[in-house]
Design a protein around this motif. Structure first.
Motif, mmCIF file in Angstrom:
data_model
loop_
_atom_site.group_PDB
_atom_site.id
_atom_site.type_symbol
_atom_site.label_atom_id
_atom_site.label_comp_id
_atom_site.label_asym_id
_atom_site.label_seq_id
_atom_site.Cartn_x
_atom_site.Cartn_y
_atom_site.Cartn_z
ATOM 1 N N UNK A 437 -4.832 4.201 -4.444
ATOM 2 C CA UNK A 437 -6.211 4.035 -3.989
ATOM 3 C C UNK A 437 -6.258 3.875 -2.478
ATOM 4 N N UNK A 438 -5.315 3.078 -1.920
ATOM 5 C CA UNK A 438 -5.301 2.859 -0.474
ATOM 6 C C UNK A 438 -5.071 4.173 0.273
ATOM 7 N N UNK A 439 -4.138 5.027 -0.205
ATOM 8 C CA UNK A 439 -3.869 6.302 0.470
ATOM 9 C C UNK A 439 -5.091 7.196 0.408
ATOM 10 N N UNK A 440 -5.754 7.253 -0.742
ATOM 11 C CA UNK A 440 -6.947 8.105 -0.866
ATOM 12 C C UNK A 440 -8.069 7.601 0.036
ATOM 13 N N UNK A 441 -8.185 6.273 0.185
ATOM 14 C CA UNK A 441 -9.205 5.735 1.090
ATOM 15 C C UNK A 441 -8.910 6.152 2.537
ATOM 16 N N UNK A 442 -7.636 6.107 2.939
ATOM 17 C CA UNK A 442 -7.276 6.524 4.304
ATOM 18 C C UNK A 442 -7.609 7.994 4.511
ATOM 19 N N UNK A 456 -6.731 21.068 5.716
ATOM 20 C CA UNK A 456 -6.717 20.518 4.366
ATOM 21 C C UNK A 456 -5.986 19.177 4.365
ATOM 22 N N UNK A 457 -6.569 18.181 3.689
ATOM 23 C CA UNK A 457 -5.934 16.880 3.483
ATOM 24 C C UNK A 457 -5.517 16.787 2.021
ATOM 25 N N UNK A 458 -4.284 16.317 1.784
ATOM 26 C CA UNK A 458 -3.806 16.286 0.404
ATOM 27 C C UNK A 458 -2.888 15.084 0.202
ATOM 28 N N UNK A 459 -2.999 14.482 -1.012
ATOM 29 C CA UNK A 459 -2.100 13.406 -1.419
ATOM 30 C C UNK A 459 -1.248 13.929 -2.577
ATOM 31 N N UNK A 460 0.070 13.869 -2.405
ATOM 32 C CA UNK A 460 0.951 14.407 -3.440
ATOM 33 C C UNK A 460 2.002 13.347 -3.808
ATOM 34 N N UNK A 461 1.748 12.592 -4.901
ATOM 35 C CA UNK A 461 2.767 11.640 -5.379
ATOM 36 C C UNK A 461 3.849 12.386 -6.158
ATOM 37 N N UNK A 462 5.035 12.484 -5.610
ATOM 38 C CA UNK A 462 6.090 13.281 -6.232
ATOM 39 C C UNK A 462 6.571 12.703 -7.554
ATOM 40 N N UNK A 463 6.527 11.375 -7.701
ATOM 41 C CA UNK A 463 6.988 10.745 -8.942
ATOM 42 C C UNK A 463 5.817 10.221 -9.764
ATOM 43 N N UNK A 464 4.637 10.806 -9.578
ATOM 44 C CA UNK A 464 3.458 10.295 -10.265
ATOM 45 C C UNK A 464 2.842 9.148 -9.490
ATOM 46 N N UNK A 466 1.953 5.724 -7.992
ATOM 47 C CA UNK A 466 2.776 4.541 -7.731
ATOM 48 C C UNK A 466 2.174 3.316 -8.386
ATOM 49 N N UNK A 467 0.852 3.176 -8.328
ATOM 50 C CA UNK A 467 0.183 2.047 -8.966
ATOM 51 C C UNK A 467 0.195 0.809 -8.096
ATOM 52 N N UNK A 468 0.172 -0.340 -8.743
ATOM 53 C CA UNK A 468 0.027 -1.614 -8.057
ATOM 54 C C UNK A 468 1.378 -2.104 -7.542
ATOM 55 N N UNK A 469 1.441 -2.450 -6.240
ATOM 56 C CA UNK A 469 2.656 -2.969 -5.619
ATOM 57 C C UNK A 469 2.299 -4.213 -4.824
ATOM 58 N N UNK A 477 -2.477 0.165 5.735
ATOM 59 C CA UNK A 477 -3.645 0.980 6.088
ATOM 60 C C UNK A 477 -3.597 1.357 7.567
ATOM 61 N N UNK A 478 -3.222 0.396 8.430
ATOM 62 C CA UNK A 478 -3.190 0.691 9.865
ATOM 63 C C UNK A 478 -2.115 1.721 10.186
ATOM 64 N N UNK A 479 -0.936 1.599 9.551
ATOM 65 C CA UNK A 479 0.142 2.559 9.811
ATOM 66 C C UNK A 479 -0.259 3.951 9.331
#
Length: 880
Positions: A437-442, A456-464, A466-469, A477-479
């Motif tokens: 969710x944080x990556x998609x918000x950025x 084009x902006x794209x998010x590609x989780x290679x291992x599916x 990640x979920x909650x960490x 978010x700043x980085x």
């Protein structure tokens, strides 16, 4: 020059031991061979005596005479039978001779082997029967004997063959025995000869070994003399003082360095009590006394004294050893006055540097306020100005001013972020967050910039997903914003992509984040310095970037503060990939009841200060807190908010109440007598009481950062730091209870496995000189909760508790009752936090931290400052 009175260093113990063992082994072997030779010689003598006895008895002659004497008896018998003689005495005489000869054979020890021969048993039996039958007749009357002569003669004729067999077989057996005995004697003599040769060889080896030992001892003696001379030279030239004492602590050796350090000559020192001579008065007590009874021999720092009376610090190293005269202690003493002065200078330099850092932090805080305030005013005025009717030229000017002001504000924020990160402050707490969710918000926030450049902006989780960490949402978010915005800024066509994956490194799972673009890339020579501060690259960044060059430096610091690493892979004209490697910790996602929508009239109530908070239904709440003041204030806050409150003064009472009654929420103090908050929570969660699954909020005035994780792991759901504020209480209600649809006691409760981070983790207490004695507005807030009439009473109670607790805690520390002192300090720190006594709370928190780290000495050093701060706090509160 130091003359050692004895050899207090043992040389070559292993060689001496080996020689001793070898000598003992040789002696044992020599004794064994001597005993063996003696035993064999004795056996040989016995056998020779047997041979001598056999010769003297003339065995063969005796056996031959048996047959001769029997024949003489038989001849006499035949003469009587033929009437050639009427004299029976001659018959009787030869019979007696024959019987005597047979008795010698059957009863003599020499003929024992002959009698036991199996093949001769029949012959001896026949002879014995003949003798037994004839003997009564031979000894009878002459007339009766003459009547039996024919019969006796017939039997004697039959016995002749048996007697001859006895004679012949006996001679054969004894000849065989004689040969065997001679062979045995020969073998015994051979063994004696061999053992004698062995004994002679051992004697020769012993002589050789003794000669070798003698030579070795002579060489060892020379080496010992040389070693002793070297040791003597080392002692005389050593820069450290060397002191040797006996069991009574009297000096036996005192080298030249000791004379230079302490001022005594060797003659003055030898024989004196060392502790009285060289130790300062305050050090002349165990365990610092140097004697053999001390059990803490080793290295320590003590105060020594010179002959002039000057006291100075030394480093004292001691070791126990053995000498021919008994146990001794060898001490090496080093004057560390110069080192202590250097350390004091370094400490002062460090303190000055820290003071400079604090001054820098205060300067940055002032600059933050002084620069941001006019900038915000300027930008706000521009917004208002743009809302008025402006000419096109004025609109153009205001747009330029607004852009310039925003850029200046961004630069100010960058500089402040650098200062904050350099001081070790991590941006944001580690809390459960949804990384996807944080990556998609950025990416969503940068979507407009990307569309303007047709990227084009794209998010590609290679291992599916990640979920909650567990991580810092603000820092991540700043980085990501920095890396994504840079990628968009320096990419003209193609795409900007964020990738995530998980990997195992060194047995630990790691999280990998990559921001990839298809831009112009970065030259190899510039990649090594891209993360430095104020770096703007000429070819790829310089002509197109309008920043300070601090963005990647800030990103590097944030990533490193989270225990990770950051880097890039780039090739000119082919794009760049910035990678981030972070520790991965999966976070349990809390199970919460969805918040229902209500009308504004239903949902809001006004609190002091004008802020609006959601109002929940009336809750049944349990407070478990040992401090009466803190318990009273929290109770009044909750009652004022419309809730029902039950109180418990310790953990045991709290557990009993929670097990027998259902509560909607439990506030649990951490440090309590009888049963602390963690143990009470574990016992409550493990049981089947009515409130086993009720949300539990930890209450603490001070805790180390790792303690918060311990609170949550024990079964607590959130952590509240004292002083308690209404805003924090409302956030707890909102996060933990999510406003149940009805005030029913059967409303869903969070599951026992739910772990929700509290409002804010406790940060390390800043230096007390930066803190006010009382927090502005703290007592006014309490007055609003307690009422103006009750506040003076609570202040008086707090002051009485402080006047009682501080001396008692100092006494407990002095007596070594660290746990008791820690409990007192913790209780007073909680009360100080409640009343907003910031400087007092910070000092108490630092003392509690030292006690938790098993450093009571550090806590004792803070007590004078604590007394000063308490006096200032008491004066300020008494004035109110």
């Amino acid at each position: 020059m130091v003359n050692l009175p004895f050899s207090w260093v043992n040389f070559g113990p292993k060689d001496s031991t080996r020689r001793l063992v070898a000598g003992l082994a040789a002696i044992v072997l020599f004794i064994f061979l001597a005993i063996a030779i003696g035993t064999l010689a004795r056996q040989a003598l016995q056998q020779m005596r047997l041979l001598n006895t056999a010769n003297s008895d003339n065995l063969q002659w005796t056996l031959s005479q048996t047959e001769v004497e029997y024949l003489q008896f038989h001849i006499a018998l035949l003469q009587v039978q033929a009437g050639q003689t009427a004299d029976l005495d001659d018959l009787r005489r030869w019979f007696d001779i024959f019987v005597s000869r047979m008795n010698i054979i059957t009863q003599g020890p020499i003929y024992g082997h002959l009698v036991t021969e199996p093949q001769m048993a029949q012959e001896f039996a026949a002879v014995a029967d003949f003798i037994d039958d004839v003997l009564p007749q031979i000894d009878g009357a002459d007339l009766a004997l003459r009547a039996q002569i024919p019969k006796i003669a017939a039997r004697a004729q039959e016995l002749r063959k048996d007697v001859r067999n006895i004679t012949l077989e006996g001679i054969r057996v004894f000849s065989k025995m004689s040969d065997s005995q001679r062979h045995t004697v020969s073998e015994t003599m051979g063994r004696i000869a061999l053992l004698t040769v062995g004994l002679i060889l051992i004697l020769l080896m012993t002589v050789f070994f003794l000669a070798k030992i003698y030579r070795a001892a002579k060489v060892q003696s020379a080496e010992n003399s040389a070693t002793r001379e070297r040791l003597q030279a080392m002692l005389n030239t050593a820069l450290d003082a060397v002191l040797v004492v006996d069991r009574a602590g009297r000096l036996l050796a005192f080298n030249g360095a000791a004379t230079e350090i302490f001022g005594y000559t060797e003659a003055e020192a030898i024989g004196k009590k060392m502790t009285d001579l060289v130790l300062a008065q305050d050090q002349q007590k165990p365990p610092l006394q140097v004697n053999l009874g001390a059990g803490d021999l080793g290295r320590l720092q003590v105060n020594a004294k010179r002959k002039s009376g000057e006291v100075f610090p030394v480093e004292w190293s001691r070791a126990k050893t053995m000498s021919p005269e008994g146990e001794i202690i060898v001490s090496y003493v080093r004057d560390i006055s110069d080192r202590i002065r250097a350390e004091e200078r370094l400490t002062k330099a460090r303190d000055d540097a820290l003071a400079g850092e604090r001054a820098k932090a205060r300067f940055m805080a002032v600059m933050s306020h002084e620069m941001r305030t006019p900038l915000n005013g300027l930008l706000g005025s521009l917004d208002l100005l743009k809302a008025t009717k402006l000419t096109p030229k004025q609109v153009e000017f205001t747009n330029v001013m607004e852009k310039s002001g925003a850029m200046l504000l961004h630069h100010v924020n960058d500089v402040l972020d650098i200062s904050r990160l350099e001081s070790g402050r991590i941006i944001g707490d580690f809390v459960p967050l949804d990384l996807d969710v944080l990556i998609r918000e950025v990416l969503e926030s940068q979507k407009a910039l990307a569309q303007a450049k047709k990227l084009r902006l794209r998010y590609r989780p290679e291992a599916g997903a990640i979920g909650s960490i567990m991580g810092s949402a603000i820092g991540l978010r700043q980085v990501l914003l920095n890396l994504v915005s840079n990628a968009i800024k320096f990419t003209d066509r193609g795409l900007v992509e964020v990738q995530t994956s998980l990997a195992i490194m060194d047995g630990h799972q790691r999280l990998s984040l990559r921001v990839r673009d298809t831009g112009m890339g970065i030259a190899p020579g510039d990649q090594a310095r891209i993360f430095d501060d104020f770096v703007t690259l000429d070819s790829s960044f310089g002509r197109r970037a309008d920043g300070t060059g601090l963005g990647l430096g800030i990103a590097r610091r944030i990533v490193q503060s989270m225990g990770g690493a950051i880097g890039l892979v780039s090739e000119a004209n082919l794009g760049s990939t910035f990678w981030i490697d972070l520790p991965y910790e999966k976070a349990a996602k809390p199970t919460l009841t969805p918040r229902p929508r209500k009308t504004q009239a239903e949902n809001h109530m006004k609190q002091p200060g004008g802020s609006a908070y959601v109002k929940a239904a009336k809750l049944d709440i349990l407070i478990v807190e040992d401090n009466q003041i803190n318990r009273f204030i929290l109770r009044e806050m909750l009652i004022d908010m419309g809730h029902s409150v039950t109180e418990a003064s310790d953990g045991l009472m709290g557990v009993d109440l929670a097990q027998s009654r259902r509560f909607d929420l439990i506030f649990m103090d951490i440090s309590m007598p009888a049963l602390d908050g963690i143990a009470a929570t574990l016992r409550l969660r493990a049981g089947r009481g009515l409130s086993a699954s009720a949300p539990i909020v930890a209450l603490t005035a001070h805790a180390l950062p790792d303690d918060h994780a311990l609170f949550l792991a024990s079964g607590m759901n959130a952590v509240l730091n004292k002083p308690l504020e209404r805003a924090a209480l409302f956030r707890v209600f909102e996060e933990l209870l999510m406003w149940p649809k009805s005030p029913s006691k059967t409303s869903p409760k969070p599951s026992k496995s739910a772990r929700i981070s509290g409002p804010t983790k406790a940060m390390a207490a800043p230096p007390q000189e930066d803190l006010p004695i009382l927090r502005a507005g703290a007592l006014q807030e309490l007055a609003q909760v307690l009422g103006p009439d009750r506040l003076p009473q609570m202040i008086d109670r707090f002051l009485q508790e402080g006047h009682r607790t501080l001396p008692a805690s100092l006494k407990a520390l002095a007596q070594g009752h660290d746990s008791q002192a820690k409990d007192m300090i913790h209780s007073l720190a909680g009360a100080a936090a409640t009343f907003g006594a910031l400087a007092l709370q910070a000092q108490l928190a630092q003392m509690e931290t030292e006690l938790k780290r098993s450093n009571p000495a550090g806590a004792r050093t803070m007590h004078p400052d604590l007394a000063k701060i308490w006096a200032q706090t008491a004066e300020a509160m008494a004035g109110i």
